[in-house]
Design an enzyme around this catalytic site. Structure first.
Site, PDB file in Angstrom:
ATOM      1  CB  SER A  18      -0.881  -0.025   1.263  1.00 40.84           C
ATOM      2  OG  SER A  18      -1.639   1.145   1.388  1.00 40.84           O
ATOM      3  N   GLY A  19       0.263   2.372  -0.303  1.00 41.06           N
ATOM      4  CA  GLY A  19       0.856   3.680  -0.082  1.00 41.06           C
ATOM      5  C   GLY A  19       2.300   3.862  -0.505  1.00 41.06           C
ATOM      6  CG  ASP A  39       1.956  -5.303   3.279  1.00 41.10           C
ATOM      7  OD1 ASP A  39       2.246  -4.126   2.961  1.00 41.10           O
ATOM      8  OD2 ASP A  39       1.029  -5.578   4.075  1.00 41.10           O
ATOM      9  CG  ASP A  59       3.822  -9.314  12.168  1.00 42.33           C
ATOM     10  OD1 ASP A  59       4.294  -8.156  12.238  1.00 42.33           O
ATOM     11  OD2 ASP A  59       3.099  -9.812  13.050  1.00 42.33           O
ATOM     12  CG  ASN A  86       7.454   1.990   3.831  1.00 39.82           C
ATOM     13  OD1 ASN A  86       7.403   3.214   3.968  1.00 39.82           O
ATOM     14  ND2 ASN A  86       6.405   1.280   3.436  1.00 39.82           N
ATOM     15  N   GLY A  88       4.649   0.337   8.638  1.00 39.93           N
ATOM     16  CA  GLY A  88       4.370   1.075   9.870  1.00 39.93           C
ATOM     17  C   GLY A  88       2.884   1.239  10.079  1.00 39.93           C
ATOM     18  CB  SER A 137       6.899  10.235  10.638  1.00 41.61           C
ATOM     19  OG  SER A 137       5.904  11.237  10.683  1.00 41.61           O
ATOM     20  CE1 TYR A 150       3.239   6.728  12.701  1.00 44.89           C
ATOM     21  CE2 TYR A 150       3.620   9.084  12.608  1.00 44.89           C
ATOM     22  CZ  TYR A 150       3.581   7.852  11.981  1.00 44.89           C
ATOM     23  OH  TYR A 150       3.882   7.750  10.644  1.00 44.89           O
ATOM     24  CE  LYS A 154       6.721   6.048  11.624  1.00 43.46           C
ATOM     25  NZ  LYS A 154       7.171   4.957  10.738  1.00 43.46           N
ATOM     26  CB  THR A 185      -0.825   6.488   1.976  1.00 44.09           C
ATOM     27  OG1 THR A 185      -0.714   6.753   3.380  1.00 44.09           O
ATOM     28  CG2 THR A 185       0.427   6.994   1.261  1.00 44.09           C
TER      29      THR A 185
HETATM   30  N1  LIG Z   1       0.814   8.458   5.298  1.00 45.68           N
HETATM   31  C1  LIG Z   1       1.418   9.356   6.040  1.00 45.68           C
HETATM   32  O1  LIG Z   1       0.886  10.447   6.287  1.00 45.68           O
HETATM   33  C2  LIG Z   1       2.803   9.090   6.583  1.00 45.68           C
HETATM   34  C3  LIG Z   1       3.592  10.194   6.967  1.00 45.68           C
HETATM   35  C4  LIG Z   1       4.869   9.970   7.469  1.00 45.68           C
HETATM   36  C5  LIG Z   1       5.352   8.676   7.585  1.00 45.68           C
HETATM   37  N2  LIG Z   1       4.554   7.626   7.210  1.00 45.68           N
HETATM   38  C6  LIG Z   1       5.115   6.293   7.354  1.00 45.68           C
HETATM   39  O2  LIG Z   1       5.224   5.729   6.052  1.00 45.68           O
HETATM   40  C7  LIG Z   1       5.192   4.305   6.162  1.00 45.68           C
HETATM   41  C8  LIG Z   1       4.223   3.763   5.136  1.00 45.68           C
HETATM   42  O3  LIG Z   1       2.921   4.223   5.469  1.00 45.68           O
HETATM   43  P1  LIG Z   1       1.804   4.493   4.363  1.00 45.68           P
HETATM   44  O4  LIG Z   1       1.433   5.904   4.475  1.00 45.68           O
HETATM   45  O5  LIG Z   1       2.206   3.934   3.063  1.00 45.68           O
HETATM   46  O6  LIG Z   1       0.621   3.648   5.044  1.00 45.68           O
HETATM   47  P2  LIG Z   1      -0.330   2.497   4.459  1.00 45.68           P
HETATM   48  O7  LIG Z   1      -1.238   2.191   5.591  1.00 45.68           O
HETATM   49  O8  LIG Z   1      -0.887   2.903   3.146  1.00 45.68           O
HETATM   50  O9  LIG Z   1       0.671   1.269   4.208  1.00 45.68           O
HETATM   51  C9  LIG Z   1       1.287   0.590   5.249  1.00 45.68           C
HETATM   52  C10 LIG Z   1       1.562  -0.846   4.799  1.00 45.68           C
HETATM   53  O10 LIG Z   1       2.273  -1.499   5.865  1.00 45.68           O
HETATM   54  C11 LIG Z   1       1.687  -2.792   6.041  1.00 45.68           C
HETATM   55  N3  LIG Z   1       1.906  -3.243   7.423  1.00 45.68           N
HETATM   56  C12 LIG Z   1       1.308  -2.783   8.559  1.00 45.68           C
HETATM   57  N4  LIG Z   1       1.757  -3.478   9.605  1.00 45.68           N
HETATM   58  C13 LIG Z   1       2.655  -4.379   9.144  1.00 45.68           C
HETATM   59  C14 LIG Z   1       3.450  -5.379   9.758  1.00 45.68           C
HETATM   60  N5  LIG Z   1       3.395  -5.621  11.089  1.00 45.68           N
HETATM   61  N6  LIG Z   1       4.260  -6.106   8.976  1.00 45.68           N
HETATM   62  C15 LIG Z   1       4.318  -5.897   7.626  1.00 45.68           C
HETATM   63  N7  LIG Z   1       3.573  -4.986   6.995  1.00 45.68           N
HETATM   64  C16 LIG Z   1       2.750  -4.229   7.746  1.00 45.68           C
HETATM   65  C17 LIG Z   1       0.208  -2.610   5.724  1.00 45.68           C
HETATM   66  O11 LIG Z   1      -0.431  -3.837   5.414  1.00 45.68           O
HETATM   67  C18 LIG Z   1       0.275  -1.650   4.540  1.00 45.68           C
HETATM   68  O12 LIG Z   1       0.357  -2.343   3.310  1.00 45.68           O
HETATM   69  C19 LIG Z   1       4.846   4.005   7.615  1.00 45.68           C
HETATM   70  O13 LIG Z   1       6.022   3.681   8.326  1.00 45.68           O
HETATM   71  C20 LIG Z   1       4.277   5.309   8.127  1.00 45.68           C
HETATM   72  O14 LIG Z   1       4.427   5.442   9.518  1.00 45.68           O
HETATM   73  C21 LIG Z   1       3.316   7.807   6.692  1.00 45.68           C
END
Ligand SMILES: NC(=O)c1ccc[n+]([C@@H]2O[C@H](COP(=O)([O-])OP(=O)(O)OC[C@H]3O[C@@H](n4cnc5c(N)ncnc54)[C@H](O)[C@@H]3O)[C@@H](O)[C@H]2O)c1
Length: 259
Positions: A18-19, A39, A59, A86, A88, A137, A150, A154, A185
């Site tokens: 995802s994302g 994932d 996981d 990545n 989270g 983050s 959170y 981070k 995302t």
């Molecule tokens: N979206 C934001 O605003 C944002 C901002 C700053 C940082 N981040 C960080 O970016 C990273 C990606 O987030 P995103 O925005 O793409 O979110 P997202 O929710 O779209 O994707 C996260 C992915 O991680 C997977 N995941 C969750 N727990 C897991 C685990 N225990 N083992 C393996 N996979 C796991 C989920 O299934 C998902 O596919 C994260 O670390 C998040 O903290 C996100």
């Protein structure tokens, strides 16, 4: 040599279903890397098939899963050059006065121990001269009330990045982390995180969320051999958030003061 090519590089990206992780896997593939997408969500298998990549269900909070991921990925791809830690999660806003041990523990297990295991086993199977990228983050620089768990997780990712950069420098393995502002995302729309979604556009000088592809471009830049002298850094991609208050925020404050 073609600039910023990842041709022949073997990469693992966690949270690739995802994302940001998916955008990064896609970007690496376009730059001609071989990619393993990891994932916890099995639906990632379909995305991996579409991209011509491999999927390994993982996981990241489970040490045995991450060990298996790095070992299997290096067997499939013939070694490892790039590991992106990545995956989270975020939690609904929770003030410290209501701090619940389970919330902190859950975020710690995924967001922090996931990175610890990714570094531990990523470096084990990585060729010298490789690189590790961790997703932190902009919350590592502080954030809204209720983001304590959170923010804690981070800031830890930034610390781990610096520790790993020093430990792995003798092998010429670079370790950096990326600190994005809100990215468009599914995570940005999680129930209980509405404050961020409502005000981040006003607070951010560029007045909008980051796109996943825009953040993925930074991972590509840092992963490439062109970037061989950057290590131990926390690099912000935040639309100017850390630079100072946005004009539209100042205008909103001044307007409300005049009322
Ligand atoms: N979206 C934001 O605003 C944002 C901002 C700053 C940082 N981040 C960080 O970016 C990273 C990606 O987030 P995103 O925005 O793409 O979110 P997202 O929710 O779209 O994707 C996260 C992915 O991680 C997977 N995941 C969750 N727990 C897991 C685990 N225990 N083992 C393996 N996979 C796991 C989920 O299934 C998902 O596919 C994260 O670390 C998040 O903290 C996100």
């Amino acid at each position: 040599m073609e600039k910023f090519s990842l041709k022949g590089k073997a990469a693992v990206v966690t949270g690739a279903g995802s994302g940001l992780g998916y955008a990064t896997a896609r970007r690496f593939k376009a730059a001609r890397a071989k990619v393993v997408m990891a994932d916890i969500n099995s639906k990632t298998a379909e995305l991996a098939k579409e991209l011509g990549s491999y999927f390994i269900k993982t996981d990241v909070s489970c040490e045995a899963d991450v060990e298996n991921l790095m070992k299997s990925a290096s067997e499939k791809l013939g070694g490892l050059d790039i590991v992106v830690n990545n995956a989270g999660i975020i939690c609904p806003e929770e003030l410290l006065e209501n701090a619940d041990k389970n919330t902190y523990q859950t975020l710690f297990n995924v967001n922090v121990m996931g990175v610890v295991y990714g570094i531990k086993y990523g470096q084990k199977y990585m060729r010298d001269g490789g690189t590790i990228l961790n997703t932190a983050s902009n919350s590592a620089n502080g954030d809204y009330a209720g983001y304590g768990p959170y923010i804690m997780s981070k800031i830890s990712v930034v610390g781990l990045t610096k520790a790993a950069a020093i430990e792995l420098a003798p092998r010429n393995i670079r370790v950096n982390c990326i600190c994005p502002n809100t990215i468009d995302t599914p995570m940005a729309y999680v129930d209980g995180c509405e404050t961020e979604l409502q005000v981040m556009g006003i607070q951010t000088p560029l007045a909008r969320m980051c796109k996943a592809d825009e953040a993925a471009a930074l991972y590509h830049f840092l992963a490439a051999d062109d970037c061989k002298y950057i290590t131990g850094e926390d690099i912000y991609i935040d639309g100017g958030l850390k630079a100072g208050p946005a004009n539209q925020m100042i205008d909103a404050i001044l307007t409300s003061l005049k009322k």
